[in-house]
Structure formats: structure tokens, C-alpha cells
Design an enzyme around this catalytic site. Structure first.
Site, PDB file in Angstrom:
ATOM      1  N   GLU A   1      -1.372  -8.739   4.399  1.00 54.76           N
ATOM      2  CA  GLU A   1      -1.133  -8.954   5.838  1.00 54.76           C
ATOM      3  C   GLU A   1      -2.425  -8.806   6.640  1.00 54.76           C
ATOM      4  OE1 GLU A   1      -0.806  -6.160   4.392  1.00 54.76           O
ATOM      5  OE2 GLU A   1      -1.105  -4.489   5.779  1.00 54.76           O
TER       6      GLU A   1
ATOM      7  N   CYS B   1       0.841  -1.205   0.000  1.00 58.96           N
ATOM      8  CA  CYS B   1       0.000   0.000   0.000  1.00 58.96           C
ATOM      9  C   CYS B   1       0.875   1.253   0.000  1.00 58.96           C
ATOM     10  CB  CYS B   1      -0.970  -0.039   1.184  1.00 58.96           C
ATOM     11  SG  CYS B   1      -2.264   1.212   1.058  1.00 58.96           S
TER      12      CYS B   1
ATOM     13  N   HIS C   1      -3.738  -5.321   0.832  1.00 55.88           N
ATOM     14  CA  HIS C   1      -3.076  -5.637   2.099  1.00 55.88           C
ATOM     15  C   HIS C   1      -3.161  -7.137   2.401  1.00 55.88           C
ATOM     16  CE1 HIS C   1      -2.387  -1.583   3.848  1.00 55.88           C
ATOM     17  NE2 HIS C   1      -3.406  -1.231   3.081  1.00 55.88           N
TER      18      HIS C   1
END
Lengths: 1014, 273
Positions: free
Chosen positions: B232, B96, B230
């Protein structure tokens, strides 16, 4: 400075590349159409940077390429208006408007530019100054729209300036150009003495002209303090005027004693009368009686209430390793004047309350609840106020920037519309914090450990003229004279750097005591912490300033943002300062804590304030107020023919209070920190509304926290007791929907009231105060019954606006927020129906309670008031509800529940539609079992009534039997099944009442607040 | 090698460092939070690490263009360290805002010489505003990217206002495509794999109207990788957008996003000293 340093002007705009749009311009075009009904052909935006710096021409060119321009997508100019470049703008625009900040207003992009220049050219600071502006170019503007019309829609004169080129200017290439926003030089006033040996009228005048917001009793208490011979003697010894306060002392007292900081109405002695029951009684502090007492009683029974009522937020033990804290604040007055800046400082301000809890907690989740005037309001807007749609957009943008840039997810919220929020919007900003139970050095993180001798640091932003009198201003009603200095824009990045630094300092054991600089600035933060050690010395001459020339009292009370006050042991100061430097955070030693018994403020050598701690904190006299309750009478709603029910539901789905807020919520980051289990959206298309938020903040672990909110101001029109009870029940119901652990729940009460003190301006003060009494009694009753202690709270008591003689008071409003434990997030339940064929149940009893329902308000609005809001507002039965909630969460624990959704605004029918939206399905339900089981209920009451304690659930067919036995003994009605296809059909004993198309219902629900495009 | 060490950068508005550290640790590495100024002042050095992660966030508030100011801090303040790190065959990821940083500083799509010359950018979403929504991603099986080996599709949230991948020289897109650098693209979730398309997919399947639906790219070596979504944030099954519909009891565990971090940690274990 200024006369010799050159100013370079950079202009940047999107490059003309196929497939690349000027999205900034397109967004302005969409906003004008959506909010103002103005349709323009095309909008382009130019970003401007005015840079005052000692750069050579070559260096200035380098900054253009390496800093201000993206070489791939942007084109830029230096010292030559882009508008003159005919390769970019072949056809001159019709209208051009340039908007920049007024001098002294926080310019975050300018600050970033300055930082960027420092990366390129070391040693340039601190002389460099950067100011930013935006230039809007319009083509094909309707002829009845003037340049100044557009300018009014694009800037807020309270904080911004606009330069305009109208149609003729544009033909002559006469482009607007704002001057560099130089701060006006201030003359530092020498500390003054305020003579209080004057008449009562003059005392009031001193309070009013000084925006002190102190009443006569309070002014007289101050007067008599300075008549005390002991006080006079002590002052003489210090070289202070013995018989009169300094301006700094008076300001410091006004801040500390303000309604905003000391909650005088909640502390007042109230003589309460009830004309209905004949009750006549005296309440000695609503806060102590109805908020503190129940929580303290609950604290005796549980082990997890760690810190309540005395810190910036309440702290609960979540498990052996971690504790949670929560706080909500309102930022109503600033948001009325500058929706963007007011709301942004609201959210970053409450983040600091969390950071200032115990020895420092990390903010991990935000909640945002707003109350606005109707977005489609077409009536007259008093001068000085903004249209609700503009307030909405500005507030939303402010909390979006504040939350997103701080890296804190917005996990839950609500938006409520009512005409009476036209005068003052309510902007509730809440934050949840997480901290380790023990710090590495073994101290408990929720206990502050200050000692005399600790050094006082001011950390973060600098002090400026912005933010003077915020606390006292919010304790006054809004008028056209409201000061612009009370408005500020937040700087989330400065604050983010500070949060990173503080958390690191906490873990290294460098912090002994910490609090935020919010209302009242240093006077409050140092003054409050001085109570812990019984004294403090503060030197204003070393406080870093944004601009020279501030007077001592202004430095003392300025509420300039992004500042914490921290107490550090002398041995730790060096390490603390090293950390600050690493994070590029300003940390300045401004004094020491003492045990002298006094708060002593100096400006260099001169003492400018000497206030005994006991007088500062306990000297404010108690208010004595009268309240009187007579229940209001409203006509009953005129219900349409039952054949109109389908059409009625369609219109109800489009009501702003019910309509989808997806467009707005999507632009909040709700998933940063990677902990989001139950999100604001659920369902197959990610567009159905969630109930409570569930987060699992420790990565890889499955214990969670539940966060929910309840707010139903409509019910105050019948009874604030019912309003409060319903708000608490809604918050709890939402939490139950996701499977909260009912043995670990805590609440936050957040009161927003119109002024309830009877006066010439408020002739109905007794009634409004009686509403407050009843609200507090509901809070007491319901929280005790639900074993739901209030661990923190806040009140805002002057939510009235008087503009040109017209007074608008908000409806009494409580936001009840809840935080609870979730034992295993893998068992959390979402609101969307899951599979075709699943059985639908309604848990909880329905009664004929349409009073003040969303349906009643809609019928009232549509009939121009002929149809009334009724009298039967939903009543609470806490014992029945809690028993059902326990049974239902038990069933969730056994994984028997496929979906659960709260029934609130709009009742069962709306709830059912929302569950179907989540599964892209239809449904068939029969309400016969509800009707037969409850007395005197009709189909309107069953489908649109808002009886409390009801949750709509669905269950897999194979689990139905086990589920039904789990719910045995509680109201639980099998209604029907989730169906494929587009129809949602309602029956009563097999007879069809109506059937609607989900496609139509969904699109009505989505259209109202669609934000003006994708 | 015993322990794979990851430097997760922090400071100045980066805000996803906690979860980025967590996913590398879940993948078996040890992760340190490294404030950029600790690299600048010499207190720490990238030489001690095998992987550098630039997490998401709002560095410098996205003012003057997302990632630009942070990119400049790395490009001008840490130029030699960063070049040495990449040229020694170590791994870099930008997520990002971190991806925006790597693109603005010229590390992505990058070149063999690691010249740090910007060739692409991330423009404002066509919607003109920030959005948080889940997207479905498809990965190029022929990409040299170390981070994405064996991954076909993945669901992950996007959370950005400036994610529209563009360049000023369209010929570069073909070159990057041929070299497998256009490694991640938005895809219609209801389509059959494989289904990437160069035609821009409708909003919100492509949330930002990125050219060729590009969601992330790698450098020619495949060691440096960045993406707007994202991964994660999908480290565990209970964080998915529709997990309450898709995941049966007893099926819970690691989320789809973890494959990316596992790939890198495995590669580092086998190939780096």
C-alpha cells in the site's frame, strides 16, 4: 493489596532451533564491541515478567502459553529460573545481569502484559500489576571486564535497577533476582503556606531549594502581590491565608513564569553595545522586535498565514481544503540524564503540540535533529555524564520507538557532532500536522472556540510523581543534583490511542478547545486556556493518579506524559466519554472554564490556589540585561600542499559530521502514511543522502509539502549572525533542491543557547547575549529578504553543564526548519546524478570562505589546534541567492534539472562525491570557471569552502541549452560530466588537481557511523 | 455486486489504516475504518463486509512479541466472527503488523478447518533491529492466492523489526511450498524472473533473513493473505524508492502495489454477495 496477591514470575527466551538466533543477544554483543570496545563470546537474553494477580495456578499456566510465550520460537518457565534448565544452557554463563525498572518508572511492556491478561481473564483489573525485566547472560567475557563494568553499560541507575551474578555467583548457580518494584508509599503533604515576608536572601533560598528557578525580582513581584490589600481581602473571603501564597500557588507561578514557558530572555530589555561599530542601543524584547514583527509584516502581504504565535504551533493554509502546522521542541536536559526516555518524551511531546493546535491537527511527519559530543571522544567524561556514543544510541532508540510506534514517519533530520555538546546534548524533535480547513460542523479548525461553562477534561495518561519540575529544571543548568523525577519514559501506545480518539472527537464537533499537558502539567494547560475565557475552576481530587499520596501542588504541576486537556460543551460530554471508552482512553472531567477572572484550584472542598489570570500571565517582571559584542579573532587555517588534496577529501568524508548516517536513519520508519516522495535516501542503491523531504499527504493527489532543516553551529565561533544566516539559507537551499514553491514557505526558529545572563557562574554572559542579539538580527534580515515568515519557534537558554566545578557550554545553535508547498510532486528532484554523460553545473557564487568550515575544523583537530578556524565565515547575499533559487526552481518546473544537491558541510567536493554515490558513477569536473569568475579564490576555497547559496545540479545533454538560458543572469558554471567508472577527477583549466577512487571515498563515508554491524 | 465493502481495522497502535483505506478506495471499493472494539461491542459486524484488512502498525507497541496481543484480541474476543468471515469465503489481508497478527492468531498459514492454531512465527530480524528499506518481491504463479494473481514482481518497502518467517516444524515448509502458500519471497532485483530460491539470500536483499526468503504467505484457500512488506506504500509511481531515476515525465500513475488490492476487489465483485 500486595500481601495476599500472589506474584508469578515468567521467563522467556529464544528457543534453540537451527536457523534461529537470539538476535537480542547478538545486538548487545555488537553494541558492546562498537560502543565500548568490549568483545565478549556470546550473549543471550531472557525476558522476565513479574505478574502480581489473583490467578489460579492453572490460569497462570494458561497465561504462559497464550500470552507470554510465542509457542513456535520461544521457550518459557513459570516460577523456575530458566538458567537452571541445563537443556537450554548447557554451559553456565560467566556473568549474568538482570535489569529492571525502578519503582514508579513507566514500564510499557508491563502495561501491555496487563492488557493481555485482561483479554484472557476478564474482570482481573485493576488489581493486576506487571513488571518486566531483562536478564543478560554472557559467555567468554575478557578477564579484565568485571560484572559491574558490564552492568554499568547496560543500565541507567537513574531509572533502572540491576542485579548481578559475577563469575563466582555463576559457578554457584546464584542467579540474580530483582524484587517486585513496589512503589514506595507517599505521604500526602497537606497544603502548606509559604511565608514570603522574609529577607531577600531568604527569598532566593526559597526559590533555589524549591527548584522554582525564579530570580529575586520575580520573587519580589510575588511578594508584593500578596501585600495588595485587595488581594488579601479577596483571599480572606475564600478561606485562604490572606498574606502568603500556598505552595500550589507558588509552584503554579514558577511554572508559568519559568524561562521554559515564558521565554524571559527573549522578552527582556537588552542594552546592547558593539565595540566594533560603537553602537549602543536598547532592544525591547528580541522576540517582539526580530521574530514577531517581520512575520506580522509578511502577514500583511500574504493570505496563507492562518494562525501564528498564539497556539501550540503555527498554522498555514496549504490549499482550499487543508492546512499545515509545524512545531519543533528541544528535550535537552532530560536526554542528558536518560537519553532514551528523554528523547522519547521529546518526540511524543511535540506530537501533542500538533494535536493541541487549533481544534486538533493530525501529526503526519517528524523531524529529528541531534547534536552530540564526538562518537569517538576519548577524553575525560565528567562523572554524571554519559559517553557521547551512549547518548547517541539512547537518544536514537528513544525517538525511534516514539516515532515508529506512533505511526508518524521521520522524514528529515541531521546529526551534528562537537565536543561542547558533551555536557548537554541537543535533541530537537519536530512535527508537522495536517488538518482540514473546515470541520464537518463548519468551524475553522485552526480557531479554538471555548466558552465559560465548558467542561475541562483531562484525557490520556494518569498523573504520577514522574515529571515533577521538568519546566523549571530545564530552566536551570545541569548539575549532579539534578532530580530524577524530571525524567520520564514515554508511552507511545497510550498516546496513539489518545490521538485516534481526539481526531475522531474533533471530526464529530465535540472539541471546543484543546492543548497538551507538557511543561507545567495542568497548571500550564488549564492556566493557559483559562486566559481565553478569563477563568477556570479545577478540582485536583478527581484527577486520576498513578499512585496515591501526591500532594495537591504535585498533581497540579506534574508533567506526566500522554495527556491532553480538552474543553467540551456540557451537552457533548456524554458523547465525548463514549468515544473515550471505545478507544480505551481515560477521560476525566476535572473542572470548568469560567469568566471569573481567576484560576481557582480546589482539592475537593478546599481551595488550594486562587490566582488572578492577569497576575498569572502578565505579572512576571521584565528582565533587563546587558550585551556587548567584540568580534573574536582566530588564526587562519594552515592548508596542506595541494598534492594532499585527494587524501584530505578522503579524511573529510569520514568526519562524523559528513559521514553517512544510514545505519541510524534506516531504523526510523520514514514511509508510514504512504506519502513519501523524496525520502532520506535516494539513488540507485538507496544510500545517497536526500536534501529536503517531500511528502504528498493526500493519497492520490500530487500537491506536496516540503520539509527541510538547516543547522551550522560551527559558524557561531566566528559570528552568530553568520551562523543564523547560514542555517536559514541551508534550510531554504535544501528545499530549493527538491523544487519547493518559493511563494509558500514558512520557517521555525529553534534557539539553543548557553546561559547568556552575566553572573558569577557566567562571566562571559554579555558576549553570549550579544551573540543572541546578532542571531536575532540575522533572522530578521534573512527571513524578510526570503519572504519566509517564522510561524513558530522555541528557545532553550540554559544549555550548560557544571559537573565537579567544570563548566561546559554548548556553542550557540539555531535549528531552522522550513515547511513549504510543492505544486506537483511528480516534478520533484532528487540529489543523485541520473545518467552517464549528464552535464554538471554549479549554481551560485563561490568565494574564499573557509572560516569555520568543516575542513578548517578537521585541520585544527589534526594539528592539535595549530591550524586555526580562520576569520572569513560565509557571508549571505539574500538578493542574489533568492534570484538564483527562483530561476532554478523555474527550470525544475520545466523538467530541465536531472538532479540537485546542496553544497554545505565540506563544500563542493563533498557534495559531488555524494551525487556520485547516488548514481554509482564517477565524474570529471573542471573548476576553472569558478576560479576565473571569483576574486581571490584558490582550489581549497573552491572545493572545500562553504559559500552560501550554492547548489550542484546535473542536466541531460539535450536540455543543457535550455537550462543555460533559464539560468541566464545568475551564477551558473558548467563544471563537467557524470562519468562511468570509479574515478572522480578534479581539474583546473585542463590541468588535473587530483583524482580519487569512488570505492575508497564511499567506504570511508560509510564506515565511521556504521552502528556496529548490519 | 454493486459495492465491495472493506473493513479496515483500527485501534491500539495500528497506524496504516489511512493508506490502507485509500488503496482499497483507489481500487474501487468502499472502505470503513473499524475500531476493533466496535466489533466487540456489537456496534458493527464483519458480516457487513466482503474484505477485512488488518493494517500495519505497532499494535500494543510490539510488546510481548509483535502482533501477539492484537492476535489474542481477535482470537479470543472475536473468534466466532472471524471464523464465520473466513469460512464464508470472504477475503482477508494482513500487512506487516497485520500479517504478524494473522500468523500469531493462527489464521496464517492456517488450515482448512480455520482452527486458529499458530504454526509459524515472525522472529526478530537477524540484524536485531527495526529497519525501513525497499525490497524486491517475487510471487508464486502457481499459488491459489486470490490477492496475487498475475503478479510477477513488485517493489515495496519493508518496515519492521520482526519479520523473519520461521516455524518449529520444517516439514511444514515443504507442505506449504507444495500447496503454493509460500506466495511471496524476497528476490535479488538484478536477477531474471523467475528466480526464487530456498537458500537464504544475503542481507539486505533479504532484509530479515527469513527462512526460504519468505515475505508473505496465504492460507490453503488463497483467500487469506499476509505479507511483511507494504504494497500500500507503493500506491503511486511517485512513491517508489528510485522513481526519480525510473519514471519518465508522462509515465506517472498507479504504483506497483495496487495490483494486490485490485485483485481482491475484482474477485469480491465477481464472487461475493
Amino acid at each position: 493489596m500486595g500481601t495476599v496477591t500472589p506474584v508469578y514470575i515468567y521467563e522467556v527466551t529464544t528457543r534453540e532451533v537451527a536457523g534461529l538466533t537470539d538476535a537480542r543477544g547478538d545486538a548487545i554483543k555488537a553494541m558492546l564491541a562498537s560502543d565500548h570496545g568490549v568483545s565478549v563470546g556470546k550473549v543471550r537474553v531472557i525476558l522476565g515478567y513479574q505478574v502480581r494477580a489473583n490467578l489460579s495456578k492453572i490460569e497462570a499456566e494458561r497465561a504462559k502459553h497464550d500470552l507470554f510465550t510465542d509457542p513456535i520460537i520461544e521457550t518459557a518457565s513459570l516460577d523456575n529460573p530458566l538458567l537452571n534448565n541445563q537443556e537450554i544452557f548447557q554451559k553456565p554463563p560467566d556473568i549474568v545481569i538482570q535489569v529492571g525498572f525502578k519503582p514508579g518508572v513507566t514500564d510499557n511492556a508491563g502495561q501491555a502484559g496487563k492488557d493481555g491478561l485482561d483479554t484472557l481473564f476478564r474482570n482481573l483489573l485493576p488489581e493486576v500489576e506487571v513488571a518486566t525485566n531483562k536478564t543478560y547472560l554472557f559467555w567468554d567475557v575478557p578477564s579484565n571486564v568485571s560484572a559491574s563494568d558490564l552492568a554499568r553499560k547496560l543500565h541507567n541507575p537513574m531509572i533502572e535497577r540491576a542485579a548481578i551474578a559475577n563469575r563466582i555467583d555463576c559457578q554457584r548457580s546464584n542467579w540474580p533476582s530483582l524484587e517486585f518494584p513496589d512503589r514506595p508509599t507517599l505521604d500526602q503533604a497537606t497544603p502548606a503556606i509559604v511565608d514570603l515576608e522574609v529577607s531577600d536572601e531568604e527569598l532566593i533560598e526559597i526559590s533555589e531549594t524549591g527548584l522554582l528557578a525564579l530570580n529575586l525580582d520575580e520573587m519580589k513581584a510575588i511578594q508584593s502581590h500578596y501585600r495588595d490589600p485587595m488581594v488579601r481581602k479577596e483571599r480572606q473571603g475564600l478561606g485562604l491565608h490572606p498574606n502568603a501564597p500556598t505552595d500550589a500557588e507558588l509552584e503554579c507561578l514558577a511554572q508559568t513564569w519559568s524561562e521554559h514557558c515564558s521565554h524571559k530572555i527573549f522578552a527582556a530589555k537588552i542594552n546592547h553595545k558593539d565595540t566594533e561599530t560603537g553602537e549602543s542601543s536598547t532592544i525591547d524584547s528580541l522576540f517582539k522586535t526580530h521574530i514577531m514583527k517581520p512575520t506580522l509584516d509578511i502577514q500583511k502581504e500574504v493570505s496563507w498565514l492562518l494562525s501564528i504565535f498564539h497556539d501550540n504551533s503555527g498554522v498555514i493554509s496549504w490549499n482550499d481544503n487543508w492546512s499545515l502546522c509545524i512545531k519543533a521542541e528541544t528535550h535537552n536536559s532530560p536526554s542528558a540524564l536518560d537519553p532514551y526516555g528523554g528523547a522519547m518524551t521529546g518526540i511524543v511531546g511535540v506530537n501533542r503540540d500538533i494535536l493541541g493546535t487549533g481544534l486538533g491537527a493530525r501529526p503526519i511527519a517528524n523531524t529529528d535533529v541531534f547534536c552530540f559530543g564526538p562518537p569517538d571522544y576519548s577524553g575525560n567524561i565528567p562523572e554524571g555524564l554519559f559517553h557521547p556514543s551512549r547518548v547517541f544510541r539512547g537518544v536514537h532508540a528513544g525517538v525511534r520507538a516514539g516515532g515508529n510506534e506512533s505511526g508518524i514517519p521521520t522524514v528529515n533530520g541531521a546529526i551534528v557532532f562537537d565536543e561542547r555538546y558533551l555536557g548537554k546534548p541537543l535533541v530537537y524533535c519536530g512535527t508537522v500536522g495536517l488538518m482540514p480547513r473546515l470541520l464537518p460542523d463548519g468551524r475553522e479548525s485552526h480557531v479554538k472556540t471555548p466558552s465559560p461553562g465548558d467542561v475541562i477534561y483531562m484525557v490520556g495518561g494518569r498523573v504520577g510523581f514522574d515529571g515533577i519540575h521538568g519546566a523549571t529544571f530545564s530552566s536551570l543548568e545541569l548539575t549532579e543534583e539534578s532530580p530524577s523525577s524530571a525524567v520520564q519514559i514515554g508511552d507511545p501506545i497510550t498516546q496513539k490511542k489518545m490521538i485516534d480518539m481526539i481526531i475522531e472527537a474533533r471530526d464529530e464537533g465535540l472539541i471546543q478547545v484543546i492543548t497538551d499537558n507538557g511543561a507545567g502539567g495542568l497548571s500550564s494547560s488549564v492556566g493557559e486556556m483559562a486566559e481565553l475565557t478569563r477563568g477556570a475552576n479545577l478540582d485536583l481530587s478527581v484527577v486520576p493518579l498513578k499512585q496515591m499520596g501526591l500532594s495537591p501542588w504535585e498533581i497540579l504541576v506534574s508533567e506526566s506524559q500522554e495527556r491532553m486537556t480538552v474543553g467540551v460543551r456540557p451537552d457533548d460530554c456524554a458523547a465525548f466519554e463514549v468515544l473515550a471508552e471505545l478507544h480505551e482512553v481515560e477521560a476525566t472531567a476535572v473542572g470548568t472554564f469560567t469568566d471569573s477572572g481567576a484560576f481557582v484550584v480546589r482539592m475537593g472542598e478546599d481551595v488550594v490556589a486562587h490566582l488572578p489570570i492577569s497576575f498569572l500571565h502578565d505579572g512576571c517582571p521584565q528582565l533587563v540585561l546587558d550585551s556587548e559584542w567584540t568580534p573574536p579573532i582566530h588564526p587562519e587555517p594552515i592548508l596542506p600542499d595541494i598534492s594532499q588534496m585527494g587524501e584530505t577529501l578522503l579524511r573529510l568524508m569520514a568526519r562524523p559530521n559528513i559521514a553517512s548516517k544510514e545505519w541510524w536513519i534506516r531504523s526510523y520508519d520514514h514511509e508510514v502514511i504512504a506519502q513519501s516522495v523524496i525520502k532520506p535516501f535516494c539513488g540507485v542503491n538507496h544510500d545517497a543522502p536526500g536534501d529536503a523531504a517531500v511528502i504528498a499527504p493526500i493519497h492520490g493527489q500530487t500537491q506536496g509539502a516540503v520539509i527541510s532543516n538547516g543547522i551550522v553551529p560551527r559558524y557561531s565561533d566566528i559570528d552568530a549572525y553568520a551562523m543564523t544566516a547560514a542555517s536559514i539559507d541551508e534550510a531554504l537551499r535544501n528545499a530549493v533542491c527538491v523544487g519547493v514553491d518559493l511563494d509558500l514557505i514558512a520557517g521555525l526558529d529553534n534557539f539553543c543557547w548557553p546561559d547568556p545572563v552575566e553572573s558569577r557562574k557566567t562571566p562571559d554572559g554579555r558576549y553570549k547575549l550579544a551573540q543572541l542579539v546578532r542571531a536575532n538580527r540575522a533572522l530578521d534580515d534573512v527571513c524578510r529578504a526570503y519572504n519566509l515568515p517564522c510561524i513558530s519557534g522555541k528557545d532553550s537558554m540554559k544549555n550548560d553543564a557544571t559537573l565537579h566545578g567544570e563548566k561546559i557550554s554548548i556553542p550557540p545553535t539555531i535549528l531552522f526548519s522550513l515547511i513549504g508547498n510543492h505544486s506537483d510532486v511528480r516534478k520533484a528532484v532528487s540529489s543523485d546524478f541520473k545518467s552517464i554523460g549528464d552535464q554538471i553545473y554549479l549554481c551560485g557564487e563561490s568565494h574564499q570562505e573557509l572560516g569555520a568550515s568543516e575542513l578548517s575544523y578537521m585541520l585544527r583537530d589534526e594539528s592539535a589546534g595549530k591550524s586555526g578556524i580562520g576569520g572569513r565565515v560565509p557571508e549571505i547575499d539574500t538578493t542574489r541567492n533568492l534570484a538564483m533559487y527562483r530561476a532554478l526552481t523555474g527550470a525544475m518546473n520545466e523538467s530541465l534539472v536531472a538532479s540537485a544537491h546542496d553544497c554545505s558541510d565540506g563544500g563542493l567536493a563533498v557534495s559531488l562525491v555524494e551525487c556520485c554515490i547516488g548514481s554509482d558513477s564517477g565524474a570529471e569536473v573542471d573548476i576553472y570557471s569558478i576560479m576565473s569568475d571569483c576574486n581571490q579564490i584558490d582550489a581549497w576555497g573552491a572545493l572545500f569552502g562553504e559559500s552560501l547559496g550554492r547548489i550542484l545540479v546535473s542536466v541531460k545533454p539535450e536540455d543543457c541549452k535550455t537550462f543555460e538560458s533559464a539560468m541566464e543572469g545568475h551564477a551558473c558554471y558548467a563544471l563537467g560530466t557524470v562519468e562511468s567508472g570509479d574515478n572522480i577527477s578534479f581539474y583546473n583549466g585542463g590541468e588535473r588537481i587530483f583524482s580519487s577512487s569512488m570505492t575508497n571515498l564511499r567506504s570511508a563515508w560509510k564506515r565511521t557511523l556504521d552502528g556496529g554491524g548490519q | 455486486m454493486n459495492q465491495v465493502r472493506v473493513a479496515v481495522l483500527s485501534g491500539f497502535g495500528i497506524n496504516c489504516e489511512t493508506e490502507t483505506m485509500a488503496v482499497f478506495e483507489m481500487a474501487g471499493a468502499s472502505a470503513d475504518r473499524v475500531h476493533i472494539n466496535r466489533l466487540v461491542n456489537g456496534e458493527m459486524t464483519l458480516d457487513d463486509y466482503h474484505i477485512m484488512a488488518v493494517p500495519g502498525g505497532f499494535s500494543f507497541g510490539d510488546h510481548l512479541g509483535s502482533g501477539r496481543l492484537m492476535g489474542n484480541r481477535l482470537r479470543f474476543g472475536l473468534r466466532d466472527q472471524v471464523k464465520r468471515f473466513v469460512q464464508s469465503g470472504k477475503l482477508v489481508i494482513g500487512i506487516c503488523n497485520g500479517f504478524q497478527v494473522l500468523v500469531k492468531m493462527g489464521l496464517l498459514p492456517g488450515d482448512d478447518e480455520v482452527s486458529l492454531t499458530q504454526t509459524a512465527s515472525l522472529a526478530l530480524n537477524d540484524s536485531g533491529h527495526y529497519e525501513n528499506r525497499w525490497a524486491t518481491l517475487e510471487f508464486d504463479p502457481n499459488s491459489p492466492c486470490i490477492w496475487t494473481k498475475g503478479i510477477k514482481r513488485m517493489r515495496a518497502p519493508i518496515r519492521h523489526g520482526e519479520g523473519k518467517f520461521v516455524t518449529n516444524d520444517r516439514k511444514l515448509l515443504d507442505r506449504w511450498s507444495e500447496s503454493g502458500q509460500l506466495v511471496v519471497r524476497y528476490v535479488n532485483p538484478s536477477s531474471e524472473y523467475p528466480n526464487t530460491s530456498d537458500e537464504i539470500l544475503p542481507y539486505p536483499i533479504s532484509p530479515n533473513q527469513s527462512w526460504r526468503n519468505i515475505a508473505g504467505v496465504c492460507d490453503p484457500s488463497g483467500l487469506v493473505f499476509g505479507l511483511m512488506p507494504h504494497p500500500e506504500a507503493n500506491h503511486s509511481t511517485w512513491l517508489g524508492a528510485t522513481w526519480t531515476r525510473d519514471i519518465a515525465e508522462g509515465e506517472h500513475g498507479e504504483g506497483e502495489g495496487m495490483a494486490i488490492f485490485r485483485n481482491a476487489v475484482e474477485y469480491a465483485k465477481e464472487n461475493l454477495q
